[in-house]
Scaffold this motif. Sequence first.
Motif, PDB file in Angstrom:
ATOM      1  N   ILE A  40       7.690   0.174  -0.075  1.00  0.00           N
ATOM      2  CA  ILE A  40       8.148   1.554  -0.243  1.00  0.00           C
ATOM      3  C   ILE A  40       7.096   2.358  -1.006  1.00  0.00           C
ATOM      4  O   ILE A  40       6.755   3.483  -0.630  1.00  0.00           O
ATOM      5  N   GLY A  41       6.579   1.791  -2.079  1.00  0.00           N
ATOM      6  CA  GLY A  41       5.539   2.472  -2.848  1.00  0.00           C
ATOM      7  C   GLY A  41       4.303   2.749  -2.010  1.00  0.00           C
ATOM      8  O   GLY A  41       3.747   3.855  -2.051  1.00  0.00           O
ATOM      9  N   TYR A  42       3.876   1.765  -1.248  1.00  0.00           N
ATOM     10  CA  TYR A  42       2.703   1.954  -0.385  1.00  0.00           C
ATOM     11  C   TYR A  42       2.957   3.034   0.670  1.00  0.00           C
ATOM     12  O   TYR A  42       2.116   3.906   0.892  1.00  0.00           O
ATOM     13  N   ASN A  43       4.108   2.961   1.337  1.00  0.00           N
ATOM     14  CA  ASN A  43       4.420   3.946   2.378  1.00  0.00           C
ATOM     15  C   ASN A  43       4.538   5.353   1.811  1.00  0.00           C
ATOM     16  O   ASN A  43       4.102   6.313   2.438  1.00  0.00           O
ATOM     17  N   LEU A  44       5.127   5.495   0.645  1.00  0.00           N
ATOM     18  CA  LEU A  44       5.228   6.816   0.026  1.00  0.00           C
ATOM     19  C   LEU A  44       3.843   7.328  -0.367  1.00  0.00           C
ATOM     20  O   LEU A  44       3.547   8.516  -0.213  1.00  0.00           O
ATOM     21  N   PHE A  45       2.992   6.449  -0.866  1.00  0.00           N
ATOM     22  CA  PHE A  45       1.629   6.825  -1.241  1.00  0.00           C
ATOM     23  C   PHE A  45       0.828   7.291  -0.026  1.00  0.00           C
ATOM     24  O   PHE A  45       0.068   8.258  -0.099  1.00  0.00           O
ATOM     25  N   LYS A  46       0.992   6.607   1.107  1.00  0.00           N
ATOM     26  CA  LYS A  46       0.252   6.939   2.329  1.00  0.00           C
ATOM     27  C   LYS A  46       0.941   8.012   3.169  1.00  0.00           C
ATOM     28  O   LYS A  46       0.409   8.435   4.177  1.00  0.00           O
TER      29      LYS A  46
END
Length: 100
Positions: A40-46
């Motif tokens: 989730i953190g990665y997807n939100l960052f990207k």
Amino acid sequence: MKDDELLNETPNPKSEQPVIADKSQEFGLLGLTTMFIILIGYNLFKGLPISDLNAMFWGYLGMAFVIKYRQEKTTTNLIIAIGGVVASISALANYILSTW
């Protein structure tokens, strides 16, 4: 020594199996939650959509609590099960509509 005394002294390995299954499910849920938070953190960052991850996570959680409710019959498990299933279906519908 009598036969019934031998039965009382030997450990029963079958009685430990539910405890081991509960522990493995707890660690599995911990691993799933950890990976969910990382993804989730990665997807939100990207700037990527997260509804597919939400659908999988809430689907797993909802179904896990459906099984718990069937065994324990507590209101808390029922509420969490219904909430998880509804959240999963909502996230799945959102994912399908956004990628259609």
